[in-house]
Design a protein around this motif. Structure first.
Motif, PDB file in Angstrom:
ATOM      1  N   LYS A 226       0.834  -1.190   0.021  1.00 36.38           N
ATOM      2  CA  LYS A 226       0.046  -0.079   0.092  1.00 36.38           C
ATOM      3  C   LYS A 226       0.839   1.510  -0.103  1.00 36.38           C
ATOM      4  CE  LYS A 226      -3.816  -2.128   2.329  1.00 36.38           C
ATOM      5  NZ  LYS A 226      -4.835  -2.192   3.446  1.00 36.38           N
ATOM      6  N   HIS A 249      -4.851  -6.118  -9.886  1.00 30.87           N
ATOM      7  CA  HIS A 249      -6.479  -6.155  -9.622  1.00 30.87           C
ATOM      8  C   HIS A 249      -6.414  -7.339  -8.754  1.00 30.87           C
ATOM      9  CE1 HIS A 249     -10.706  -5.372 -10.037  1.00 30.87           C
ATOM     10  NE2 HIS A 249     -10.579  -6.598  -9.845  1.00 30.87           N
ATOM     11  N   GLY A 250      -6.600  -7.392  -7.565  1.00 34.61           N
ATOM     12  CA  GLY A 250      -6.637  -8.388  -6.613  1.00 34.61           C
ATOM     13  C   GLY A 250      -8.023  -9.229  -7.056  1.00 34.61           C
ATOM     14  N   TYR A 252      -9.237 -11.840  -4.900  1.00 40.11           N
ATOM     15  CA  TYR A 252     -10.057 -12.246  -3.653  1.00 40.11           C
ATOM     16  C   TYR A 252     -10.651 -10.845  -3.181  1.00 40.11           C
ATOM     17  CZ  TYR A 252     -11.315 -13.562   0.812  1.00 40.11           C
ATOM     18  OH  TYR A 252     -12.092 -13.696   2.216  1.00 40.11           O
ATOM     19  N   THR A 253      -9.970  -9.758  -3.120  1.00 41.16           N
ATOM     20  CA  THR A 253     -10.586  -8.482  -2.779  1.00 41.16           C
ATOM     21  C   THR A 253     -11.233  -7.468  -3.591  1.00 41.16           C
ATOM     22  OG1 THR A 253      -8.419  -7.279  -3.074  1.00 41.16           O
ATOM     23  CG2 THR A 253      -8.704  -8.209  -1.011  1.00 41.16           C
ATOM     24  N   GLN A 255      -9.942  -5.337  -5.519  1.00 42.05           N
ATOM     25  CA  GLN A 255      -9.387  -3.910  -5.328  1.00 42.05           C
ATOM     26  C   GLN A 255      -8.168  -3.685  -6.276  1.00 42.05           C
ATOM     27  OE1 GLN A 255      -8.349  -3.198  -1.219  1.00 42.05           O
ATOM     28  NE2 GLN A 255     -10.392  -3.174  -0.468  1.00 42.05           N
ATOM     29  N   GLN A 257      -4.563  -2.400  -7.167  1.00 40.06           N
ATOM     30  CA  GLN A 257      -3.431  -2.460  -6.432  1.00 40.06           C
ATOM     31  C   GLN A 257      -2.176  -2.309  -7.510  1.00 40.06           C
ATOM     32  OE1 GLN A 257      -2.625  -3.927  -3.193  1.00 40.06           O
ATOM     33  NE2 GLN A 257      -0.513  -2.894  -3.806  1.00 40.06           N
TER      34      GLN A 257
END
Length: 314
Positions: A226, A249-250, A252-253, A255, A257
């Motif tokens: 982060k 691009h995650g 699982y999340t 989000q 990245q």
């Protein structure tokens, strides 16, 4: 002023490590190979062959052959490279003479076999590990021991052949010449000498490539954090190193990245890890070895491109 001091210090370190490599080479060659009359490659091998056949001092032959090759390599390698080569040739000529004077001899004046009778192969392994490592140290510090090294460095400058590969070919010719020298005994004895010589060739060049490429090998970092901006700034500013920022691009999340991609020399790994840990101890880092990295800051692309291929691409 700081730049001048940095250049001076770099040159000093080069000469310091080159000298260390030359000492290691002359010690391994004189104490472990010469007493057992083991043939090696390179100009040192030529000098040893002349010494075994005629008793002419190997340090003299080494100097004379290198003087001729220096004249040939001057145009290709330039003065900066050859200044260190000239230093190495003169220093190694002296060290070979010095080690020969220091080597113990028996009552008949023959060099004492340090490991005892019948230990030819073990002495070969120890001696070649020393001489091969020494060559790697010398090359890593922008130097050369002259002779076939000059030829190898000239080829390596323009073509993507490793130093060990070029030296392997040259050593094959030098060692194979022992088969045609009657002074070395019967055909079987000469064949025995050549086989041992080929063993020295393989071990020495393996050690050269291992030492040389280990220090020049590269790694790739993939950094997930982060605090990617702070890490990128620190690596870019403190190490003056390029950093590539990728969009991730995650799964699982779900989000977005940012992922930092860095290609670096292996010896820079510790510094990069230290920077990452100081900024974000929770960062996820992947480090992998890469076969080769070519371009600015790394190795040049040593491939010739002819005009026909260029026109076809255009």
């Amino acid at each position: 002023m700081n730049v001048s001091k940095s250049i001076w210090w770099t040159e000093f370190k080069d000469y310091l490590f080159i000298t260390f490599g030359l000492i290691l080479y002359s010690f391994g060659f004189t104490f472990f190979l010469m007493p057992y009359e083991i043939v090696t490659g390179g100009v040192a091998g030529i000098a040893a062959i002349v010494y075994y056949a005629t008793s002419f001092p190997n340090s003299y032959t080494y100097f004379l052959v290198n003087a001729a090759l220096l004249i040939m390599g001057l145009k290709i390698l330039g003065w900066k490279f050859l200044m260190k080569t000239i230093y190495a040739i003169l220093m190694l000529t002296f060290l070979l003479w010095l080690m020969k004077e220091m080597a113990p001899v028996d009552e008949q004046g023959n060099m004492v076999k340090i490991l005892g009778e019948g230990q030819n192969f073990m002495s070969l392994i120890i001696g070649c590990m020393m001489t091969g490592s020494a060559l790697g140290i010398v090359f890593l510090n922008n130097g050369s021991t002259g002779g076939s090294d000059i030829i190898a460095a000239s080829v390596n400058k323009y073509y993507n052949f490793s130093l060990g590969t070029v030296l392997l070919f040259l050593d094959f010719i030098i060692i194979g010449s022992c088969m045609f020298i009657p002074q070395f005994g019967t055909l079987l004895e000469r064949a025995y000498m050549v086989v041992f010589g080929f063993c020295t060739m393989v071990i020495e060049n393996y050690m050269l490539d291992y030492i040389y490429n280990r220090q020049r090998s590269s790694v790739q970092f993939m950094i997930f954090s982060k605090k990617w901006q702070e890490i990128a700034n620190a690596i870019g500013m403190q190490m003056e190193h390029g950093v590539t920022i990728l969009d991730g691009h995650g799964w699982y999340t779900g989000q977005q990245q940012k992922v930092l991609c860095i290609l670096a020399k292996k010896n820079e790994s510790t510094t990069i890890f230290r920077i990452i840990k100081m900024i974000d101890p929770q960062a996820f880092v992947s480090q992998s070895s890469v076969i080769g990295v070519f371009g600015e800051g790394f190795d040049p692309i040593k491939v010739k491109v002819n005009n026909v291929e260029t026109k076809q691409i255009e």
